[in-house]
Enzyme design. Structure first.
Site, short mmCIF file in Angstrom:
data_model
loop_
_atom_site.label_atom_id
_atom_site.label_comp_id
_atom_site.label_asym_id
_atom_site.label_seq_id
_atom_site.Cartn_x
_atom_site.Cartn_y
_atom_site.Cartn_z
N HIS A 3 6.11 6.09 -2.35
CA HIS A 3 7.45 6.58 -2.71
C HIS A 3 7.37 8.05 -3.11
CE1 HIS A 3 8.16 2.20 -4.27
NE2 HIS A 3 8.16 2.25 -2.96
N ALA B 189 3.09 1.56 3.02
CA ALA B 189 4.24 0.66 2.95
C ALA B 189 5.35 1.26 2.09
CB ALA B 189 3.82 -0.70 2.38
N CYS C 255 0.83 -1.20 0.00
CA CYS C 255 0.00 0.00 0.00
C CYS C 255 0.87 1.25 0.00
CB CYS C 255 -0.92 0.00 1.22
SG CYS C 255 -0.04 0.16 2.79
N ARG D 114 12.42 -5.92 5.95
CA ARG D 114 13.19 -5.67 4.73
C ARG D 114 14.71 -5.77 4.91
NH1 ARG D 114 11.79 -3.21 0.20
NH2 ARG D 114 13.44 -1.66 0.35
#
Length: 533
Positions: free
Chosen positions: A183, A54, A51, A85
């Site tokens: 982003h 995220a 999403c 991650r």
């Protein structure tokens, strides 16, 4: 019928209509191959996407080690984005590293009803008492956008109260169609409030920023090792093992290197406009790609001594890994692979696999845009839709105090004619072959079907689908956290990757295991009063 048609014919008419343009079996004819990307996934299909939250918190701002990133929302969102991650980070003695921590306001039903700004500020008060960071990032999740908490206003109050930098990101999960929108939102916030606020000038002759590098398994450290060995100074890394303190000075670097263009190209473009810093599309995944990248960087600066030193380092590094790479190539030559990941990794790893004699016959991205497949030249053809308009586009102008151009437009064109990839990238398609399959926003059904029809020897994917693939008897390694291995970047990373792939393919664990459903009935029922297995 080809593999694409066999896959699509199993869909209902409604799903077929949507998915047919997201799946391309490359023809490599006079007419360019195309694909649809960055549109909403079909409800009910098990997409591998993440999403908006995220993308903002989990990918871009979370890895910054000296900034506390607090999730304003339910604890489930914070836990999902914490520790998954492997963004490695290390600090000098006395430095701050908050990457191992998970900070969250733990919003409950009553907070949703009455609002959570007070709870958020109380949480930040506690953080300041315990840790006293110089920077705080606030990342919103879905409920926050629905109830209207103003995280930007909270950030301004925190800055005034404590005299630190605080940035609010309205990155509610439902915005956009995937983590790509997160982003974009993160890039906007970093550009507006952090980049350009420092004044520590680089000391070296040539200085670089590495953009879109998240230091998974230590990739960024290996890249920095090689670059520093040649003689470059690294100003800032966006954002693996990166920091608020170094990012403030990013505008003073000579050149930006862009690893993952999907996650960070917005910043690269804005820094070009505001500060005149060119950006170079690079790839440190693979021996050939690393050599090409190092040579392009040196050629950009037009320094004979730098070019000579680059060749010396390349020769030294190649000599150190040649025997190992030759062995792994002998073990893997002729094997085939499928890759479905995020960012630019599905493209990057094809180069490394080719170094090892492995052809990638199936590939795709989780959250790509069309240019990730077809190249940057088609960006002008992409029409914005309602989902993309939901993400703010910010405009920057040249900063008179810091703007500097190293080369004129004519000089840049001359460099591009030499093959130096300045301000551009070609996408995935040109590096694949006719008949190979490219799938955007893949799902588990399509993965299963392509494994059956194209029979790859190994499949690289994400955390969510790795085990489902292995249950089919196909070895799978996930490229989101490297199955707790790595680094895979640079010369040494290529050897580690070759070792891991060889070990995986030649360890016949899944072939030697007989699943229980092949030898015993798992369901029973009655037909006509008799028990049937």
């Amino acid at each position: 019928m080809n593999e694409r048609d066999l896959l699509l014919e199993k869909y209902s008419s409604r799903v077929f209509k949507n998915r047919k343009s997201h799946i391309s079996q490359l023809e490599m004819s006079d007419e360019a191959d195309t694909i649809t990307a960055n549109t909403r996934a079909i409800p009910g299909i098990a997409t591998a996407r993440g999403c908006c939250y995220a993308g903002c918190k989990g990918v871009v701002v979370g890895p910054m080690k000296d900034a506390v990133t607090i999730t304003h929302g339910p604890i489930g969102c914070a836990f999902y984005s914490w520790g998954t991650r492997r963004n490695k980070a290390r600090t000098e003695e006395g430095g701050q590293n908050f990457v191992p921590y998970s900070f969250c306001t733990d919003m409950r039903p009553t907070d949703i009803v009455f609002g959570g700004e007070k709870k958020l500020e109380e949480g930040i008060d506690e953080i300041m008492t315990l840790f006293n960071p110089k920077c705080i990032f606030i990342c919103s999740t879905c409920p926050i956008g629905l109830i209207g908490d103003d995280v930007q206003a909270v950030a301004r109050r925190v800055e005034k109260k404590y005299g630190i930098k605080a940035v609010g990101f309205s990155c509610e999960g439902y915005k956009g169609v995937s983590q790509s929108s997160g982003h974009h939102i993160a890039n906007n916030g970093l550009m507006r409030q952090i980049i350009g606020t420092g004044d520590k000038k680089p000391m070296g002759k040539y200085s670089l920023n590495i953009l879109g590098e998240y230091n998974i398994g230590g990739d960024g450290w290996e890249e920095e090792r090689i670059l520093k060995k040649i003689g470059y100074e690294i100003v800032s890394v966006f954002t693996g093992d990166g920091s608020y303190e170094t990012m403030k000075n990013a505008h003073l670097a000579d050149l930006n290197l862009v690893m993952c263009h999907r996650s960070i190209n917005y910043v690269a473009e804005m820094m070009k406009t505001k500060y005149g810093i060119d950006w170079l599309k690079v790839n440190f995944i693979g021996i050939g790609s690393t050599c090409k990248t190092l040579r392009m960087i040196a050629e950009y600066f037009k320094d004979p001594e730098l070019l000579a030193r680059t060749e010396e380092v390349i020769a030294e590094e190649l000599e150190a890994v040649s025997d190992d790479m030759e062995y792994y190539r002998s073990m893997l030559k002729g094997k085939t692979a499928g890759i479905f990941t995020g960012g630019s990794r599905s493209h990057h790893y094809q180069s490394l696999l080719r170094d090892l004699g492995v052809e990638t016959i199936i590939a795709g991205y989780e959250f790509a845009h069309r240019d990730d497949y077809e190249g940057r030249d088609i960006i002008a053809e992409i029409k914005p839709d309602a989902d993309s308009k939901n993400i703010e586009e910010i405009t920057v102008s040249p900063d008179e105090a810091f703007y500097k151009e190293r080369y004129s437009e004519k000089e840049l064109e001359e460099l591009k004619e030499k093959g130096i990839e300045i301000d551009t990238y070609d996408g995935m398609f040109p590096d694949m072959k006719k008949g190979y399959m490219v799938v955007d926003d893949y799902n588990m059904f399509e993965t299963d079907e392509l494994i059956h029809s194209m029979k790859p020897d190994i499949f690289f994917s994400g955390i969510k689908d790795k085990y489902s693939i292995q249950k089919q008897g196909v070895v799978s390694r996930q490229l989101h956290s490297y199955d707790y291995s790595g680094p895979y970047a640079g010369f040494n990373g290529a050897v580690i990757f070759g070792r891991d792939v060889t070990m995986s393919i030649y360890t016949k664990a899944w072939v030697l295991t007989t699943p229980p459903w092949k030898t015993a009935a798992l369901l029973g029922g009655r037909i006509g009063g008799e028990m049937n297995a």
